[in-house]
Design an enzyme around this catalytic site. Structure first.
Site, PDB file in Angstrom:
ATOM      1  N   CYS A 172      73.818  65.221  36.239  1.00 37.45           N
ATOM      2  CA  CYS A 172      74.995  64.262  36.347  1.00 37.45           C
ATOM      3  C   CYS A 172      76.366  64.997  36.154  1.00 37.45           C
ATOM      4  O   CYS A 172      76.393  66.002  35.379  1.00 37.45           O
ATOM      5  CB  CYS A 172      75.011  63.179  35.033  1.00 37.45           C
ATOM      6  SG  CYS A 172      76.646  62.288  34.804  1.00 37.45           S
TER       7      CYS A 172
ATOM      8  N   CYS B 203      72.777  65.197  30.628  1.00 31.69           N
ATOM      9  CA  CYS B 203      71.850  64.891  31.677  1.00 31.69           C
ATOM     10  C   CYS B 203      72.059  65.838  32.842  1.00 31.69           C
ATOM     11  O   CYS B 203      73.136  66.044  33.243  1.00 31.69           O
ATOM     12  CB  CYS B 203      72.047  63.492  32.007  1.00 31.69           C
ATOM     13  SG  CYS B 203      71.669  62.225  30.787  1.00 31.69           S
TER      14      CYS B 203
ATOM     15  N   CYS C 206      78.690  59.924  39.458  1.00 29.43           N
ATOM     16  CA  CYS C 206      79.421  59.893  38.389  1.00 29.43           C
ATOM     17  C   CYS C 206      80.002  61.145  38.054  1.00 29.43           C
ATOM     18  O   CYS C 206      79.634  62.159  37.958  1.00 29.43           O
ATOM     19  CB  CYS C 206      78.408  60.026  37.248  1.00 29.43           C
ATOM     20  SG  CYS C 206      78.060  58.243  36.599  1.00 29.43           S
TER      21      CYS C 206
ATOM     22  N   CYS D 143      83.261  49.458  38.065  1.00 20.54           N
ATOM     23  CA  CYS D 143      82.561  50.359  37.169  1.00 20.54           C
ATOM     24  C   CYS D 143      83.576  51.131  36.411  1.00 20.54           C
ATOM     25  O   CYS D 143      84.296  51.988  36.970  1.00 20.54           O
ATOM     26  CB  CYS D 143      81.540  51.328  38.141  1.00 20.54           C
ATOM     27  SG  CYS D 143      80.835  52.593  37.175  1.00 20.54           S
TER      28      CYS D 143
ATOM     29  N   CYS E  16      81.571  63.800  28.830  1.00 21.02           N
ATOM     30  CA  CYS E  16      80.303  63.329  28.395  1.00 21.02           C
ATOM     31  C   CYS E  16      79.771  64.404  27.582  1.00 21.02           C
ATOM     32  O   CYS E  16      79.637  65.408  28.000  1.00 21.02           O
ATOM     33  CB  CYS E  16      79.511  62.522  29.204  1.00 21.02           C
ATOM     34  SG  CYS E  16      77.982  61.929  28.484  1.00 21.02           S
TER      35      CYS E  16
ATOM     36  N   GLU F 185      87.933  58.389  36.179  1.00 24.47           N
ATOM     37  CA  GLU F 185      87.733  57.629  37.314  1.00 24.47           C
ATOM     38  C   GLU F 185      87.017  56.392  37.069  1.00 24.47           C
ATOM     39  O   GLU F 185      86.180  56.160  36.297  1.00 24.47           O
ATOM     40  CB  GLU F 185      86.992  58.582  38.275  1.00 24.47           C
ATOM     41  CG  GLU F 185      85.251  58.734  38.022  1.00 24.47           C
ATOM     42  CD  GLU F 185      84.969  59.853  39.220  1.00 24.47           C
ATOM     43  OE1 GLU F 185      85.175  61.048  38.970  1.00 24.47           O
ATOM     44  OE2 GLU F 185      84.131  59.443  39.751  1.00 24.47           O
TER      45      GLU F 185
END
Ligand code: SAH
Length: 355
Positions: free
Chosen positions: A129, A126, A343, A115, A122, A102
């Site tokens: 997230c 975190c 995110c 962005c 990932c 995205e």
């Protein structure tokens, strides 16, 4: 599997990754005039062609030759969501291998800002997230990152002037491709976006932050700090087990020394974890002496975790305290909150068939 991806398996080369000089060398090597490089580079990076067949000032023979030797990444626009509140648009793109990423377009008075994601998923972990919930699938190539911007600019038919590397993924975990992306998107023969209009956000992989500083770009750097002491930071971010806050700040200082660019610290406010005035005081003591800017991000809760957003009162008090200490601070404006702001949230719900 998409045919373009099958092409990569046939050892075709990624034409978007070629600099003008490298294209020139290629054309010379096949006995073509060197000026073809300028024409092709312009098709790719200014006119934002998605296919060799669009390159109308090349002979059919030459287009076929390019098609045989190279592949040209194309992002398929799977969905576009437009916020009714502020016009922010979220793009879900399908990559050539079927993966979904995205990107977000935000419209500001000073121009269009995109962005971009730098990885599929990932691996930084975190806690608040959504991008990291299923781990890392793979790095994006510099060409795929370019195409995030190019596809949006082409879709809009308006210039994109600012780029933030704050979508899914950790840019410093995909260093070489991110560096190549910065070089190409700022190239005067391409979109020629100003380095000063690019910001790279990192959770704090210090070796690569220093390597980035050594590139001496004029790109802005943002560190996801999110806590003023190592213990709290470790609760939120596993990367804090690898590097102390002190080490991360030293890398920021080095970046500032090498580039002259003021550092931004991102601080996501999580109710009851890092949002009281004691934390604000610790934060001011920690970074108040640096030439910096603090961006407070009210946490965007994801359903997989029970972190809660700070109250408006706490956010304001936190901000006011930092201001009183003479620190430059803003609260991130919530853009597109009606279209799954956080995110990686949208990609995840799309894959799960909920979007
Ligand atoms: N990997 C990069 C980019 C991440 S996204 C980094 O760590 O900096 C950009 C910022 O949004 C980071 O500061 C990230 O920690 C923060 N963020 C991610 N999900 C969030 C959420 N649900 N609520 C608030 N901030 C979030």
């Amino acid at each position: 599997m998409d045919s373009t991806f099958q092409n990569t398996l046939k050892n075709k080369k990624d034409i978007l990754a070629y600099s003008m000089k490298e294209l020139g060398e290629y054309f010379e090597s096949i006995g073509e005039k060197k000026f073809r490089a300028k024409q092709v580079y312009e098709w790719l990076h200014v006119k934002l062609a998605d296919d060799f067949s669009e390159m109308s000032n090349l002979s059919k023979n030459l287009r076929e030759k390019l098609e045989e030797e190279f592949y040209l990444d194309k992002l398929h626009i799977e969905r576009v969501y437009t916020s009714k509140i502020d016009g922010t648009q979220k793009f879900l793109f399908r990559l050539c291998d079927g993966n979904i990423i995205e990107s977000v377009l935000m419209r500001y008075k000073h121009g269009n800002s995109v962005c971009i994601s730098t990885q599929v998923g990932c691996r930084m972990g975190c806690k608040f997230c959504a991008s990291t919930l299923d781990g890392l699938v793979r790095n994006l190539t510099s060409s795929e990152m370019l195409k995030e911007v190019y596809t949006i600019q082409r879709f809009l038919n308006e210039r994109v002037s600012n780029i933030v590397l704050m979508g899914s993924g950790e840019p410093m975990d995909n260093f070489d491709h991110v560096v190549r992306f910065v070089k190409m998107i700022t190239d005067e023969n391409g979109l020629h976006i100003s380095q000063r209009n690019i910001t790279i956000s990192t959770c704090g992989l210090t070796e690569n932050m220093r390597k980035l500083a050594d590139e001496k770009f004029q790109v802005g750097l943002a560190l996801s700090l999110h806590a003023a002491d190592d213990e709290t930071r470790r609760e939120l971010m596993p990367v804090a087990n690898r590097y102390s806050i002190q080490e991360a700040l030293e890398a920021c200082q080095y970046y500032f020394e090498q580039t002259g660019r003021r550092i931004t610290f991102e601080y996501s406010l999580v109710a009851g974890v890092n949002d009281n005035l004691k934390e604000a005081e610790k934060l001011a003591n920690l970074v108040g002496h640096m030439n910096c800017h603090i961006n407070l991000i009210p946490v965007n809760p994801i359903k997989e975790r029970d972190y809660k957003r700070s109250s408006g009162k706490n956010i304001n008090e936190f901000k006011t305290y930092l201001e009183r200490r003479g620190i430059n601070v803003t609260v991130r404006r919530e853009m597109g909150s009606d279209i799954q702001g956080a995110c990686g949230q949208l990609r995840k719900s799309f894959i799960q068939g909920e979007a």
